[in-house]
Design an enzyme around this catalytic site. Structure first.
Site, PDB file in Angstrom:
ATOM      1  N   SER A   1     -61.581 -26.139  11.052  1.00 30.72           N
ATOM      2  CA  SER A   1     -61.850 -25.073  10.093  1.00 30.72           C
ATOM      3  C   SER A   1     -62.123 -25.565   8.681  1.00 30.72           C
ATOM      4  O   SER A   1     -62.944 -24.975   7.974  1.00 30.72           O
ATOM      5  CB  SER A   1     -60.678 -24.089  10.054  1.00 30.72           C
ATOM      6  OG  SER A   1     -60.448 -23.547  11.319  1.00 30.72           O
TER       7      SER A   1
ATOM      8  N   HIS B   1     -58.597 -24.329   4.544  1.00 28.86           N
ATOM      9  CA  HIS B   1     -59.928 -23.732   4.475  1.00 28.86           C
ATOM     10  C   HIS B   1     -60.480 -23.841   3.051  1.00 28.86           C
ATOM     11  O   HIS B   1     -61.623 -24.249   2.838  1.00 28.86           O
ATOM     12  CB  HIS B   1     -59.886 -22.269   4.892  1.00 28.86           C
ATOM     13  CG  HIS B   1     -59.395 -22.054   6.290  1.00 28.86           C
ATOM     14  ND1 HIS B   1     -58.983 -20.820   6.741  1.00 28.86           N
ATOM     15  CD2 HIS B   1     -59.239 -22.904   7.337  1.00 28.86           C
ATOM     16  CE1 HIS B   1     -58.607 -20.916   8.009  1.00 28.86           C
ATOM     17  NE2 HIS B   1     -58.752 -22.173   8.393  1.00 28.86           N
TER      18      HIS B   1
END
Length: 189
Positions: free
Chosen positions: A110, A168
């Protein structure tokens, strides 16, 4: 992009056979800092916490990666992706060491994916992307901005425990810094 997808799928399948891979190759901030397991900021990106996690990340890689690989070229693309992954690992390590201690390993691509999203929004700001839920079309720059703000909100307020929101954001930040560096290098006389 294809090599990354295959590597992620193979690593996921291997982790089903050898579950200890998660503990040894996943990102465990205390181990990186204390035991100097310096491979973990790279190896964690190939492991995933379930088939849904893997499929979502690979779908995003397949959706946004090819255009960016054509734009950057394969060598620069992989450099960018790896910088985003390591930037995500640094952010996650800082947050889980200082703010939200966690003994659980961080896994997933991610951080790299969020870096790709940022670059996609910067490179193709007016291109339309479609949200999956609800299906709303919007320009890429708006999608990336809203998604980044949502990750910041969820990270600060602790929503969706078990999701590495700051990883992220770290992937996005590392990608942004690398793009700025590349732009500065091309503008020098």
């Amino acid at each position: 992009v294809k090599v990354l997808v295959v590597a992620n799928v193979v690593a996921y399948l291997l982790s089903l056979i050898v579950p200890a891979m998660i503990e040894r190759l996943g990102l465990v901030p205390a181990a990186v800092v204390g035991d100097l397991t310096l491979w973990q900021p790279l190896t964690y990106m190939f492991l995933h916490g379930g088939i849904g996690h893997l499929l979502f990340n690979m779908l995003a890689l397949f959706m946004f990666g090819p255009d960016l690989e054509r734009l950057l070229g394969s060598r620069r693309f992989i450099t960018y992706y790896l910088v985003c992954v390591v930037g995500a690992a640094v952010a996650q390590t800082l947050v889980t060491t200082v703010v939200y201690p966690s003994p659980f390993p961080t896994v997933g691509a991610s951080g790299g994916i969020f870096g790709l999203l940022l670059l996609f929004g910067m490179a193709y700001p007016r291109r339309r992307v479609m949200l999956l839920f609800p299906p709303i079309p919007m320009p890429a720059w708006l999608f990336v901005t809203l998604y980044g703000l949502l990750e910041l909100y969820l990270g600060v307020f602790g929503s969706e425990q078990g999701v590495a929101h700051f990883a992220h954001l770290g992937g996005m930040a590392a990608g942004y810094l690398l793009v700025r560096r590349w732009r500065a290098q091309t503008q020098r006389p």
